[in-house]
Scaffold this active site. Structure first.
Site, PDB file in Angstrom:
ATOM      1  N   GLU A 105       0.980  62.211 -27.319  1.00  0.00           N
ATOM      2  CA  GLU A 105       1.756  60.980 -27.172  1.00  0.00           C
ATOM      3  C   GLU A 105       2.067  60.802 -25.692  1.00  0.00           C
ATOM      4  O   GLU A 105       2.456  61.754 -25.014  1.00  0.00           O
ATOM      5  CB  GLU A 105       3.062  61.106 -27.974  1.00  0.00           C
ATOM      6  CG  GLU A 105       4.026  59.949 -27.749  1.00  0.00           C
ATOM      7  CD  GLU A 105       5.377  60.166 -28.436  1.00  0.00           C
ATOM      8  OE1 GLU A 105       5.471  60.963 -29.398  1.00  0.00           O
ATOM      9  OE2 GLU A 105       6.355  59.549 -27.972  1.00  0.00           O
ATOM     10  N   GLU A 163      10.526  53.913 -21.707  1.00  0.00           N
ATOM     11  CA  GLU A 163      11.418  54.269 -22.815  1.00  0.00           C
ATOM     12  C   GLU A 163      12.834  54.461 -22.290  1.00  0.00           C
ATOM     13  O   GLU A 163      13.035  55.036 -21.221  1.00  0.00           O
ATOM     14  CB  GLU A 163      10.929  55.562 -23.476  1.00  0.00           C
ATOM     15  CG  GLU A 163      11.666  55.933 -24.752  1.00  0.00           C
ATOM     16  CD  GLU A 163      10.989  57.079 -25.501  1.00  0.00           C
ATOM     17  OE1 GLU A 163      10.065  57.711 -24.932  1.00  0.00           O
ATOM     18  OE2 GLU A 163      11.380  57.358 -26.642  1.00  0.00           O
TER      19      GLU A 163
END
Ligand SMILES: *[C@@H]1O[C@H](CO)[C@@H](O)[C@H](O)[C@H]1NC(C)=O
Ligand SMILES: *[C@@H]1O[C@H](CO)[C@@H](O)[C@H](O)[C@H]1NC(C)=O
Length: 366
Positions: A184, A189
């Site tokens: 990932e 974020e």
């Protein structure tokens, strides 16, 4: 058993030694004349000495080991922009795998509620602000690109990043059914008020660490990318305050570029006022001309090719969940009461919870 008894009795009764011992000359320097034990001993010593020398050399060299990020010639592969921006994605509608208080809406519902909206020049993805009493979780969107990638240069032109209490927005890449095996890559974020800058992080299966030399301006948060440790914090690097949230949006946004190649994964952030011309031109951007990256994840202690592959680009806005909704985090971020109560009762608070992109491009080396 039988054979060894035989040998023992030969020795006991003083049988003549094997022929090679009989031909012994007087020179102990000639290895041919060494006894079996001596030869084994010398071989072992040589192996130990080689091992020690190699170990010392590697130990000294290791801290400075660094991949050769030589220039690659990139060509445009995919463009995500225009009125059909959202046609390139599947809409995830299941329960949130990260424990969020959210109801992800499908493509048709998102269009009806105007949660996803695209024109020729911009695309918006937002949290629903119409439901005043969202007791089963608030509506939001999570889109997964139909195309999958195993390398490339990804350019995200961002106008607005979502923020506000209980929000957990992310722009990231993964292979959902094969997580964490296929890795990932978190590009953008943050959670809640998001005043501490963007967190970039990798999450992997075992055996991917970032403890060695790196060239980056961001702040190292954690170094082990393995998802099974540190409650899946991953190996993270944080950017300065203006790389996310209100501060970024006030500057008209900017561009995130993520380069994924076997030598490593690097990310740059450029504020709107300082986007390199080769990105604006959109023909063949050259990361080797951009200066030090914001985040650098070199392959020194992590085989990028085996830990990262077959990934979709995902954009979503989660609510509460494992990170934003963690009580200690939520409270420390200055948010009131319980995260889920906030989501249920404060529809208007989600007006700042939207992504807006001018477009994305994916380039691959020619
Ligand atoms: C949907 O959202 C866009 C962007 O905020 C807005 O311009 C448009 O008017 C909205 N459409 C409807 C039908 O509300
Ligand atoms: C990529 O992922 C999809 C969905 O998980 C899977 O169907 C496909 O077989 C994968 N391809 C490779 C090459 O791993």
């Amino acid at each position: 058993m039988f054979l060894s008894r035989q040998n023992a009795s030969h020795a006991q009764y003083g049988d003549p030694p094997p022929p090679y011992e009989e031909t012994k000359s007087s020179s102990p320097i000639n290895p041919r004349n060494w006894g079996k034990r001596v030869r084994i001993g010398v071989a072992a010593a040589v192996i130990i000495i080689i091992a020690v020398v190699v170990g010392v050399v590697v130990g000294i060299r290791h801290p400075n080991a660094y991949p050769n990020y030589s220039k690659l010639n990139y060509a445009l592969l995919d463009t995500y922009s225009g009125t059909d921006f959202f046609d390139n994605f599947d809409y995830f509608t299941g329960y949130d795998p990260t424990g969020g208080f959210v109801r992800y809406v499908d493509a048709q519902g998102s269009q009806i509620l105007n949660l996803t909206y695209a024109t020729s020049s911009t695309a918006i993805l937002r949290v629903d602000t119409s439901e005043t009493n969202a007791i089963t979780g608030r509506k939001s969107v999570r889109i997964t690109s139909k195309k999958r990638y195993s390398r490339g240069l990804f350019v995200f032109d961002i106008v607005n990043t979502p923020y506000g209490c209980s929000t957990w927005p992310a722009l990231w890449l993964t292979d959902p059914p094969n997580w964490p095996t296929n890795g990932e890559i978190g590009v953008v974020e943050a959670v809640n008020g998001a005043t501490t800058g963007n967190l970039m992080a990798l999450h992997t299966s075992k055996g991917c660490k970032m403890g060695q030399k790196r060239e980056e301006t961001g702040k190292i948060i954690s170094k082990d990318c393995y998802s099974g440790t540190n409650t899946n914090t991953g190996c993270g690097v944080q950017g300065p305050q203006d790389t996310y949230g209100q501060a970024l949006n006030a500057n008209g946004g900017g561009v995130y570029a993520m380069e994924w190649r076997s030598e490593g994964i690097r990310m740059w952030f450029f504020p709107r006022s300082n986007i390199p011309s080769d990105i604006t031109e959109g023909v063949s951007p050259d990361p080797s001309s951009w200066g030090t990256a914001l985040a650098d994840f070199p392959n020194t202690n992590c085989d990028i090719g085996s830990h990262f592959r077959n990934q979709s680009i995902i954009a979503n806005i989660d609510l509460c969940g494992d990170w934003a909704g963690n009580a200690a985090v939520y409270t420390a971020d200055g948010c009131p009461g319980l995260c889920t109560d906030f989501v249920t009762n404060n529809a208007a608070a989600f007006e700042t919870a939207f992504w807006q992109w001018n477009g994305w491009q994916v380039y691959i080396p020619t």
